[in-house]
Design an enzyme around this catalytic site. Structure first.
Site, PDB file in Angstrom:
ATOM      1  N   ILE A  11     -35.768   3.750 -28.868  1.00  0.00           N
ATOM      2  CA  ILE A  11     -36.523   4.439 -29.326  1.00  0.00           C
ATOM      3  C   ILE A  11     -37.704   3.793 -29.730  1.00  0.00           C
ATOM      4  O   ILE A  11     -38.585   5.271 -28.996  1.00  0.00           O
ATOM      5  CB  ILE A  11     -36.051   5.399 -28.909  1.00  0.00           C
ATOM      6  CG1 ILE A  11     -36.272   6.931 -28.122  1.00  0.00           C
ATOM      7  CG2 ILE A  11     -35.382   6.545 -29.991  1.00  0.00           C
ATOM      8  CD1 ILE A  11     -35.914   8.111 -28.237  1.00  0.00           C
ATOM      9  N   ASN A  24     -30.432  16.314 -38.109  1.00  0.00           N
ATOM     10  CA  ASN A  24     -29.406  17.349 -38.558  1.00  0.00           C
ATOM     11  C   ASN A  24     -30.675  18.238 -38.585  1.00  0.00           C
ATOM     12  O   ASN A  24     -31.772  18.498 -38.425  1.00  0.00           O
ATOM     13  CB  ASN A  24     -28.728  16.743 -39.901  1.00  0.00           C
ATOM     14  CG  ASN A  24     -29.919  16.320 -40.670  1.00  0.00           C
ATOM     15  OD1 ASN A  24     -30.573  17.180 -41.149  1.00  0.00           O
ATOM     16  ND2 ASN A  24     -29.485  14.763 -40.982  1.00  0.00           N
ATOM     17  N   GLY A  32     -28.366   6.742 -37.961  1.00  0.00           N
ATOM     18  CA  GLY A  32     -28.405   6.722 -37.213  1.00  0.00           C
ATOM     19  C   GLY A  32     -30.086   7.244 -36.364  1.00  0.00           C
ATOM     20  O   GLY A  32     -31.249   6.040 -37.155  1.00  0.00           O
ATOM     21  N   VAL A  33     -30.636   7.089 -35.029  1.00  0.00           N
ATOM     22  CA  VAL A  33     -31.799   7.248 -34.652  1.00  0.00           C
ATOM     23  C   VAL A  33     -32.707   8.392 -35.563  1.00  0.00           C
ATOM     24  O   VAL A  33     -34.050   7.919 -35.506  1.00  0.00           O
ATOM     25  CB  VAL A  33     -32.323   7.859 -33.298  1.00  0.00           C
ATOM     26  CG1 VAL A  33     -31.880   9.545 -33.202  1.00  0.00           C
ATOM     27  CG2 VAL A  33     -32.772   7.251 -32.586  1.00  0.00           C
ATOM     28  N   ASP A  34     -31.961   9.137 -36.324  1.00  0.00           N
ATOM     29  CA  ASP A  34     -32.916   9.593 -37.242  1.00  0.00           C
ATOM     30  C   ASP A  34     -33.609   8.727 -38.036  1.00  0.00           C
ATOM     31  O   ASP A  34     -34.949   8.640 -39.093  1.00  0.00           O
ATOM     32  CB  ASP A  34     -31.681  10.726 -38.399  1.00  0.00           C
ATOM     33  CG  ASP A  34     -32.804  12.098 -39.040  1.00  0.00           C
ATOM     34  OD1 ASP A  34     -34.254  11.335 -38.811  1.00  0.00           O
ATOM     35  OD2 ASP A  34     -32.241  13.058 -38.747  1.00  0.00           O
TER      36      ASP A  34
END
Ligand code: ADP
Length: 181
Positions: A11, A24, A32-34
């Site tokens: 992404i 979060n 992860g994506v964060d």
């Protein structure tokens, strides 16, 4: 009407005006994506998140809500941070929270349709389906239903994309929704 599409990819590389971060509540980074978004976008994103924590969000961002920051070095001008539900078996309001996370992200994007720079396109990851443990089939149904309902009623953002992380994920998405790229 907004249009929907689904694709496979990272992404952080999407050519859209805004990408959504499955953050979060601390807004101070995670895995992860964060983690991928903060790594690719650079320190400007975290700096704005810290400022939000010091001003409007001292207790963090509640699940289901969304805030916007710069996209830093990303192609995307904006990152919309939302917090999905942690899966606790499905009877703890997880579905409502996931719906809210998607809808509130879209609402923030639509409010910037005329901004400078404008948000005309947005890409979502599969919120909550990583470490937050939401079963993928169920999450895909909820995310797709929420975006479709939006597309039926709204014009902005013009383009809404769901970015899955593997071909297996896409096959599963097509299985449960009947939608292919
Ligand atoms: P959550 O904490 O909301 O579960 P995660 O980041 O752990 O968030 O995972 C959400 C989904 O994002 C997972 O399905 C994971 O495979 C996917 N994902 C991880 N990194 C990326 C990336 N760079 N681009 C797109 N999707 C990603």
């Amino acid at each position: 009407m907004s249009t929907f599409s689904v694709t496979v990819g990272d992404i952080t590389q999407e050519r859209v005006s805004a990408i959504v971060n499955a953050a979060n509540s601390t807004l101070l980074g995670g895995g992860g994506v964060d983690g991928a978004i903060h790594r690719a976008g650079g320190p400007a994103i975290l700096a704005e998140c810290r400022k939000l924590r010091e001003t409007t969000l001292p207790g963090g961002l509640p699940p289901g809500e969304a805030v916007v920051t710069t996209g830093g070095n990303l192609y995307a001008h904006y990152v919309i941070h939302t917090v999905g539900p942690i899966w606790h078996g499905g009877n703890g309001g997880e579905e409502e929270t996931l719906v809210a996370a998607v809808a509130n992200s879209l609402t923030l994007a639509a409010a910037r349709a005329e901004a400078d720079p404008p948000i005309s396109s947005i890409a979502f990851p599969a919120i909550s389906t990583g470490v937050y443990g939401y079963p993928k089939e169920a999450a895909y149904r909820v995310i797709y239903r929420t975006i479709r309902a939006w597309c039926d009623q709204r014009r902005d953002p013009a383009e809404i994309r769901l970015v899955l992380f593997s071909d297996e994920d896409l096959a599963l998405f097509t299985d449960v929704t009947g939608v292919s790229p």
